[in-house]
Write a protein that holds these residues in place. Structure first.
Motif, short mmCIF file in Angstrom:
data_model
loop_
_atom_site.label_atom_id
_atom_site.label_comp_id
_atom_site.label_asym_id
_atom_site.label_seq_id
_atom_site.Cartn_x
_atom_site.Cartn_y
_atom_site.Cartn_z
N GLU A 53 0.86 -1.18 0.00
CA GLU A 53 0.00 0.00 0.00
C GLU A 53 0.90 1.23 0.00
O GLU A 53 2.02 1.20 0.49
N ALA A 54 0.38 2.30 -0.60
CA ALA A 54 1.16 3.53 -0.70
C ALA A 54 0.24 4.74 -0.61
O ALA A 54 -0.79 4.79 -1.26
N ASP A 55 0.64 5.69 0.22
CA ASP A 55 -0.07 6.96 0.35
C ASP A 55 0.80 8.06 -0.25
O ASP A 55 1.97 8.18 0.08
N SER A 56 0.19 8.86 -1.11
CA SER A 56 0.86 10.03 -1.69
C SER A 56 0.00 11.25 -1.40
O SER A 56 -1.22 11.20 -1.56
N ASN A 57 0.63 12.32 -0.97
CA ASN A 57 -0.10 13.53 -0.61
C ASN A 57 0.57 14.73 -1.26
O ASN A 57 1.77 14.74 -1.51
N GLU A 58 -0.24 15.76 -1.52
CA GLU A 58 0.31 17.03 -1.98
C GLU A 58 -0.45 18.15 -1.28
O GLU A 58 -1.68 18.14 -1.22
N TYR A 59 0.30 19.09 -0.76
CA TYR A 59 -0.25 20.23 -0.04
C TYR A 59 0.22 21.49 -0.75
O TYR A 59 1.41 21.79 -0.77
N VAL A 60 -0.72 22.22 -1.36
CA VAL A 60 -0.40 23.43 -2.12
C VAL A 60 -0.91 24.64 -1.36
O VAL A 60 -2.08 24.68 -0.95
N TYR A 61 -0.04 25.61 -1.17
CA TYR A 61 -0.39 26.87 -0.51
C TYR A 61 -0.20 27.98 -1.52
O TYR A 61 0.90 28.18 -2.03
N ILE A 62 -1.27 28.71 -1.82
CA ILE A 62 -1.23 29.78 -2.81
C ILE A 62 -1.22 31.12 -2.06
O ILE A 62 -2.15 31.41 -1.30
N PHE A 63 -0.18 31.90 -2.28
CA PHE A 63 -0.02 33.19 -1.63
C PHE A 63 -0.20 34.30 -2.66
O PHE A 63 0.28 34.18 -3.79
N SER A 64 -0.86 35.36 -2.26
CA SER A 64 -1.09 36.50 -3.14
C SER A 64 -0.54 37.75 -2.47
O SER A 64 -0.97 38.13 -1.38
N VAL A 65 0.45 38.37 -3.13
CA VAL A 65 1.04 39.60 -2.61
C VAL A 65 1.22 40.59 -3.76
O VAL A 65 1.51 40.20 -4.88
N PRO A 66 1.06 41.90 -3.49
CA PRO A 66 1.27 42.87 -4.56
C PRO A 66 2.74 42.93 -5.00
O PRO A 66 3.02 42.98 -6.20
N HIS A 67 3.66 42.91 -4.04
CA HIS A 67 5.09 42.97 -4.34
C HIS A 67 5.81 41.94 -3.48
O HIS A 67 5.76 42.02 -2.24
N LEU A 68 6.46 40.98 -4.10
CA LEU A 68 7.15 39.91 -3.37
C LEU A 68 8.56 40.35 -3.01
O LEU A 68 9.36 40.65 -3.88
N THR A 69 8.83 40.38 -1.70
CA THR A 69 10.17 40.67 -1.21
C THR A 69 10.75 39.40 -0.61
O THR A 69 10.04 38.41 -0.41
N LYS A 70 12.02 39.42 -0.31
CA LYS A 70 12.67 38.25 0.27
C LYS A 70 12.11 37.94 1.64
O LYS A 70 11.93 36.76 2.00
N ASP A 71 11.78 38.96 2.44
CA ASP A 71 11.22 38.74 3.77
C ASP A 71 9.84 38.09 3.69
O ASP A 71 9.54 37.15 4.44
N ILE A 72 9.00 38.57 2.78
CA ILE A 72 7.67 37.98 2.61
C ILE A 72 7.81 36.55 2.11
O ILE A 72 7.10 35.65 2.59
N PHE A 73 8.72 36.32 1.16
CA PHE A 73 8.92 34.96 0.65
C PHE A 73 9.35 34.02 1.77
O PHE A 73 8.82 32.92 1.91
N THR A 74 10.31 34.44 2.58
CA THR A 74 10.81 33.59 3.67
C THR A 74 9.70 33.28 4.67
O THR A 74 9.56 32.14 5.11
N LYS A 75 8.92 34.29 5.02
CA LYS A 75 7.82 34.09 5.97
C LYS A 75 6.79 33.11 5.41
O LYS A 75 6.36 32.18 6.11
N CYS A 76 6.40 33.27 4.17
CA CYS A 76 5.40 32.39 3.55
C CYS A 76 5.95 30.99 3.31
O CYS A 76 5.24 30.00 3.49
N ARG A 77 7.22 30.89 2.91
CA ARG A 77 7.84 29.58 2.71
C ARG A 77 7.87 28.80 4.02
O ARG A 77 7.52 27.61 4.06
N ASP A 78 8.26 29.46 5.11
CA ASP A 78 8.30 28.80 6.41
C ASP A 78 6.91 28.39 6.88
O ASP A 78 6.73 27.32 7.45
#
Length: 182
Positions: A53-78
């Motif tokens: 038996e095998a379980d496969s999962n995918e979790y997608v998180y969609i973020f919407s920002v007007p301007h992507l900065t490195k700080d926002i990316f790091t916060k959302c990635r974490d």
């Protein structure tokens, strides 16, 4: 195309196979989550006699920002990593899980895109006997229609191109039919 229209198109494409949940809060960057759970098994004669038996999962998180900065990316990635890891249950039947962070923005800083491309997160559970996890990232800048992704997330950039920009929908021909069948 606006960010809201892009999110609608993306959620519609994911809704065929994924459980999609939208968020409309203005104070957070998270616009939607899409979860996929797949369970496969093989048995002989009766279900109690399982071969595998095998379980496969995918979790997608969609973020919407007007301007992507490195700080926002790091916060959302974490945030995506921590939330996705909380859903993963490493056990004998777990094969793989993908955590994907997609960013829809009007513009992005060059260092944010560089950090996104350099993201490499991979985890194996008990030497892969209990499965593994891979982290994908992708971004689309709507002002320039430019997509980028990390190395393991090339398929997410292709998905963004296909769904939002209408690119890459045709298959390549293996043979030139006019030369073969004269």
């Amino acid at each position: 195309m606006t960010r809201l229209e892009a999110i609608d198109k993306l959620c519609d494409s994911y809704s065929a196979y994924f459980d999609v949940e939208r968020f409309d809060e203005e104070d957070t960057e998270l616009a939607a989550t899409c979860f996929l759970y797949v369970h496969s098994e093989k048995y002989v004669l009766v279900k109690a006699a399982k071969l595998w038996e095998a379980d496969s999962n995918e979790y997608v998180y969609i973020f919407s920002v007007p301007h992507l900065t490195k700080d926002i990316f790091t916060k959302c990635r974490d945030y995506a990593y921590n939330e996705g890891m909380s859903h993963i249950e490493p056990k004998a039947g777990h094969m793989c899980s993908y955590i994907t962070a997609l960013f829809i923005c009007d513009t992005a800083d060059a260092d944010a895109v560089k950090a996104l491309k350099r993201t490499r997160i991979y985890k194996s559970f008990r030497l892969s006997y209990y499965g593994w996890m891979d982290f994908h990232t992708g971004v689309i800048e709507l002002s320039t229609n430019k997509t980028s992704a990390n190395a393991s997330g090339r398929c997410t950039a292709q998905l963004l191109d296909k769904v939002l920009l209408g690119k890459g929908g045709k298959r390549k021909k293996l043979f030139n039919n006019s030369l073969l069948f004269k």
